[in-house]
Write a protein that holds these residues in place. Sequence first.
Motif, short mmCIF file in Angstrom:
data_model
loop_
_atom_site.label_atom_id
_atom_site.label_comp_id
_atom_site.label_asym_id
_atom_site.label_seq_id
_atom_site.Cartn_x
_atom_site.Cartn_y
_atom_site.Cartn_z
N ALA A 18 0.84 -1.21 0.00
CA ALA A 18 0.00 0.00 0.00
C ALA A 18 0.87 1.26 0.00
CB ALA A 18 -0.91 0.00 1.22
N LYS A 19 1.98 1.22 0.72
CA LYS A 19 2.91 2.35 0.70
C LYS A 19 3.52 2.52 -0.68
CE LYS A 19 4.23 2.14 5.61
NZ LYS A 19 5.33 1.84 6.58
N GLY A 20 3.83 1.39 -1.33
CA GLY A 20 4.33 1.45 -2.70
C GLY A 20 3.31 2.03 -3.66
N ALA A 21 2.04 1.66 -3.45
CA ALA A 21 0.96 2.20 -4.28
C ALA A 21 0.82 3.70 -4.08
CB ALA A 21 -0.35 1.50 -3.95
N LEU A 22 0.96 4.15 -2.84
CA LEU A 22 0.88 5.58 -2.55
C LEU A 22 2.02 6.34 -3.23
CD1 LEU A 22 -0.46 7.91 -1.03
CD2 LEU A 22 0.98 7.36 0.95
N ILE A 23 3.22 5.75 -3.22
CA ILE A 23 4.35 6.38 -3.91
C ILE A 23 4.08 6.47 -5.40
CG2 ILE A 23 6.77 6.03 -4.57
CD1 ILE A 23 7.22 4.84 -1.77
N SER A 24 3.54 5.40 -5.99
CA SER A 24 3.20 5.40 -7.41
C SER A 24 2.19 6.50 -7.73
CB SER A 24 2.63 4.04 -7.83
OG SER A 24 3.60 3.02 -7.70
N LEU A 25 1.18 6.62 -6.87
CA LEU A 25 0.14 7.62 -7.08
C LEU A 25 0.70 9.04 -6.96
CD1 LEU A 25 -2.92 7.90 -7.59
CD2 LEU A 25 -3.22 7.99 -5.10
N LEU A 26 1.56 9.27 -5.97
CA LEU A 26 2.13 10.60 -5.76
C LEU A 26 3.04 11.00 -6.92
CD1 LEU A 26 2.97 10.53 -1.92
CD2 LEU A 26 1.20 11.87 -3.07
N ILE A 27 3.86 10.05 -7.37
CA ILE A 27 4.76 10.35 -8.49
C ILE A 27 3.95 10.64 -9.75
CG2 ILE A 27 6.46 9.32 -10.06
CD1 ILE A 27 7.70 7.95 -7.66
N ALA A 28 2.89 9.88 -9.97
CA ALA A 28 2.02 10.12 -11.13
C ALA A 28 1.36 11.48 -11.03
CB ALA A 28 0.97 9.02 -11.23
N ALA A 29 0.89 11.86 -9.84
CA ALA A 29 0.23 13.16 -9.65
C ALA A 29 1.20 14.31 -9.89
CB ALA A 29 -0.37 13.24 -8.25
N VAL A 30 2.40 14.20 -9.31
CA VAL A 30 3.42 15.24 -9.51
C VAL A 30 3.78 15.36 -10.99
CG1 VAL A 30 5.83 15.84 -9.06
CG2 VAL A 30 4.38 15.09 -7.18
N SER A 31 3.94 14.22 -11.63
CA SER A 31 4.29 14.21 -13.05
C SER A 31 3.19 14.83 -13.91
CB SER A 31 4.57 12.77 -13.52
OG SER A 31 5.62 12.19 -12.78
N LEU A 32 1.93 14.58 -13.53
CA LEU A 32 0.82 15.15 -14.28
C LEU A 32 0.82 16.67 -14.16
CD1 LEU A 32 -1.81 14.57 -15.91
CD2 LEU A 32 -3.02 14.72 -13.72
N VAL A 33 0.99 17.19 -12.94
CA VAL A 33 0.96 18.64 -12.71
C VAL A 33 2.12 19.31 -13.46
CG1 VAL A 33 1.21 20.46 -11.00
CG2 VAL A 33 -0.23 18.47 -10.51
N LEU A 34 3.33 18.77 -13.28
CA LEU A 34 4.50 19.34 -13.96
C LEU A 34 4.37 19.18 -15.47
CD1 LEU A 34 7.42 18.19 -11.61
CD2 LEU A 34 6.27 20.41 -11.70
N GLY A 35 3.80 18.06 -15.89
CA GLY A 35 3.59 17.83 -17.32
C GLY A 35 2.63 18.83 -17.92
N LEU A 36 1.58 19.19 -17.17
CA LEU A 36 0.63 20.19 -17.66
C LEU A 36 1.29 21.57 -17.78
CD1 LEU A 36 -2.61 19.20 -15.71
CD2 LEU A 36 -2.22 19.04 -18.18
N ILE A 37 2.19 21.88 -16.83
CA ILE A 37 2.92 23.13 -16.90
C ILE A 37 3.81 23.15 -18.14
CG2 ILE A 37 4.69 24.57 -15.79
CD1 ILE A 37 3.58 23.58 -13.09
N LEU A 38 4.52 22.04 -18.36
CA LEU A 38 5.35 21.93 -19.57
C LEU A 38 4.48 21.95 -20.82
CD1 LEU A 38 7.92 19.18 -18.47
CD2 LEU A 38 8.38 21.61 -18.86
N GLY A 39 3.28 21.36 -20.71
CA GLY A 39 2.35 21.36 -21.84
C GLY A 39 1.90 22.75 -22.22
N ILE A 40 1.65 23.58 -21.20
CA ILE A 40 1.27 24.98 -21.47
C ILE A 40 2.40 25.71 -22.17
CG2 ILE A 40 0.72 27.19 -20.39
CD1 ILE A 40 -0.72 25.62 -18.18
N LEU A 41 3.62 25.50 -21.67
CA LEU A 41 4.79 26.14 -22.29
C LEU A 41 5.00 25.62 -23.71
CD1 LEU A 41 7.28 26.08 -19.26
CD2 LEU A 41 5.97 28.03 -20.12
N GLY A 42 4.87 24.29 -23.86
CA GLY A 42 5.07 23.68 -25.18
C GLY A 42 4.04 24.13 -26.19
N SER A 43 2.77 24.16 -25.78
CA SER A 43 1.71 24.58 -26.71
C SER A 43 1.86 26.05 -27.07
CB SER A 43 0.33 24.31 -26.10
OG SER A 43 0.16 25.03 -24.89
#
Length: 227
Positions: A18-43
Amino acid sequence: MFTAFDKVFTPENILYLAKGALISLLIAAVSLVLGLILGILGSTAKRSKYRIFRIIGNVYVEVIRGTPMLLQILLLFSVVPSLYTALTGDILRINTYVIGAIAMSINSGAYSTELIRSGINGVDKGQWEACETLGLSHWQTMKMVVLPQAFKIIIPPVISEFITLIKDSSLISCIGAVELLKGAQVIGAKYFDVMSPYCVAAIFYLIMTLSVSYLGRYIERKLAASD
């Protein structure tokens, strides 16, 4: 196949996964947020009136989307520290979770660039003309009018991207980051039974992805009701 299922399926091991799942979820969430920021810059770069910015935006999207995420993770993990050592003579050590989050953010940013660009293109041109009539600058138009509407359009694909990131977080196990999949591998090696922890890990992945999918549908319904 499930030779040690009773030993694997214990409160201690379930909590570890469950701790591993939480880490996976947190990394995915951080990556999504940062990815959207990069997406705004890229677009923004791809829509720029300056050719150099359009070239940079296009190269970023094509290179990242044209190469596997696993390769990008490995490049950040091994090549970047090696280059740093060759140039400075010092040893660069980066946390594996940080490397994973950066690589996934860069990868997600390339896909988000196209999502946001399509969302911006989906905003009625009359909105642009109305803002121009009101004397709003390009940035003010994007910030206050276009981007909010564009994000409303791209909610479904963004949810899909989040689900993909949750599953792709398993790739950082190759550099030693202990997330859900790596946790299952550790337990499997301990009890000489990989099938049991893998099945438990699969259940955790399903819980996360189905929950995000349900949340996405809920948000879509709320947005549709507000129209």
